[in-house]
Design an enzyme around this catalytic site. Sequence first.
Site, PDB file in Angstrom:
ATOM      1  CB  ALA A   1      -0.928   0.013   1.213  1.00  0.00           C
TER       2      ALA A   1
ATOM      3  CE  LYS B   1      -0.061   2.853  -8.409  1.00  0.00           C
ATOM      4  NZ  LYS B   1       1.091   3.613  -8.967  1.00  0.00           N
TER       5      LYS B   1
ATOM      6  CG  ASP C   1       7.699   9.690  -5.971  1.00  0.00           C
ATOM      7  OD1 ASP C   1       8.449  10.141  -5.094  1.00  0.00           O
ATOM      8  OD2 ASP C   1       6.567   9.213  -5.724  1.00  0.00           O
TER       9      ASP C   1
END
Length: 610
Positions: free
Chosen positions: A237, A258, A390
């Site tokens: 998660a 996802k 990211d």
Amino acid sequence: MRTLRPVADFRKSGFWICDRCLQGQRKSPPLYATYATKVTLRPVPNTFFPAQLRTKSISAQYSTSGALTSNNYLANRAASENSKANRRNFVIILVTLLSAGSILAFSDSVKHSYAAATRSLRVLIALSQSVRDYQITLKSNADEGDGSKALLKACHKRCAERTLKVLEANGSIFIKLGQHLSSMNYLLPEEWTTTFIPLQDHCPVSSYESIAEMVLKDTGSPIEDHFEEFEKEPIGAASLAQVHLATIKGTSRKVAVKVQHPALEEWVPLDLTLTRFTFTTLKRFFPEYDLEWLSSEMEASLPQELDFALEGKNALRTRHYFMGLPNLPLVVPDVVWGRRRILVMENVSGHRTDDLEYLDSNGIDRDEVSAALARIFNEMIFGDTALHCDPHGGNIAIRKNNVRRKPNFDIILYDHGLYRDIPKQLRRNYAKLWLAVIDADEKNMRKYSYEVAGITDDQFPLFASAITGRDYTAVASSVVSSRSDAEKEVISEAMGEGMLQQLVQMLGRVPRIILLILKTNDLTRSLDENLHTREGPVRNFMILARYCSKTVFEEQMESIAQSGSKLWPHNLFRLIAAWSSFMRVELKLSLYECYVSFRRFARLTPIASL
């Protein structure tokens, strides 16, 4: 005994009334008299008697003598009171049903409003308390002198812990914001970044029922129509989504699904507004700490991260690009299909890159992992592809590869929602900047800092420290060395002595793409430090230099081609000069890597700098 008789207009009023009242001795509203030991007068509502009782009363209850006995009257009174009670109960039941219906009809709206108010109040209370805390601390620091640093650090810690509670309670994009802030070592005090570290592993989990409802809403068919098996418990998660293992119906293919947290759609608009309000308020009370660019960047990037169909396209683009570079051990899971909030991918699993026990037990060299990460992300910055902005520890995994001998591992890259294309000229100027940094060429460092981000001479020392994560004295001498504890302490103290204020103001003016590049650099630097490599950053800077020199060489070749034939004397001289500069870096890196391999083979102490 006083006689009773019906009033003349009985059909209108339906009341019994006494003679005395009729004679005008009592001028009151219509009354009825009860016959017992004495006359008792009571007001009666207009609808006391039912219509059918009125006609019956005249014939059955009014005797030949014109008198109404007490027994008959008491029976009528009891019946009337029962009728009144029944009517009252009916009204109560009706009101109750209407109220319950209203609550059921508007319960979702009421719940949403209550939750929205609660979320907002958490932010407002924490914001007001923190602003007040800083105001008092900064005011007392002006008078304290020696104890000011300790007071400010304590204030940082209090406000960070207060904010952490709000981020965890509100969840949603606040977790994402906290994760971002925890990686901004170059901008925020240590008390803030270390306090937010738990958010990297503290992510919400949505229920299976809410996921199934979302799949039905987004695809038009239930989850059972898409998958033969769908594990209800997620295997992972994150702040925006969670991943479930499943089997595609009809193919028996194992996939990772996802799915976005369903609650995000409800709260993202409000949470973005609260984030913008927070940074605007901070700017109002502390104009020198303008962090509004953080909220602006979130508003620009978050819609892209929430569009899983776009993420699927980014993943396929990166996958196809790196398939043409087999020397780089990057694995991007294939995409089966995607919707805005659902992404079905090939199931590829691995271990975190900071799982040192796994690396060591499987014979995976940490230095090789560090070098592979450096090559992959430098390829994204300087190559003809988009940049993954990211790359934190939760988005990168590593697995043993028994087929390939060198390197003997694969690096798996997840979460392709936040990507940026770097303009070609910006890539080239950025490469020249880094070559100047590696060579400690201050003149060109200043020149290309201005070309890349509009940095002035006054801002340059601060910008140089921001992009390298090093003290400026190290940048001016040799950035290709490990950071010592003393240097980290110097940077921390400088942050408390006004450098933070200048850095915030400077970053508010640089292009947004530079902020994302800085973020990527800082995250990859953090990944490298967590590996605890033997060589430190030396090898990675050499790899960076190779990509930078290649980028500059390609620009020179393009310029030569535009000015005519390469065989012309002038162009031939430029070609030789460009090729020589490029090969100098290539040869230097090749020799260095051979030297590192030899020292490792001979089990000699690694070198920390050049």
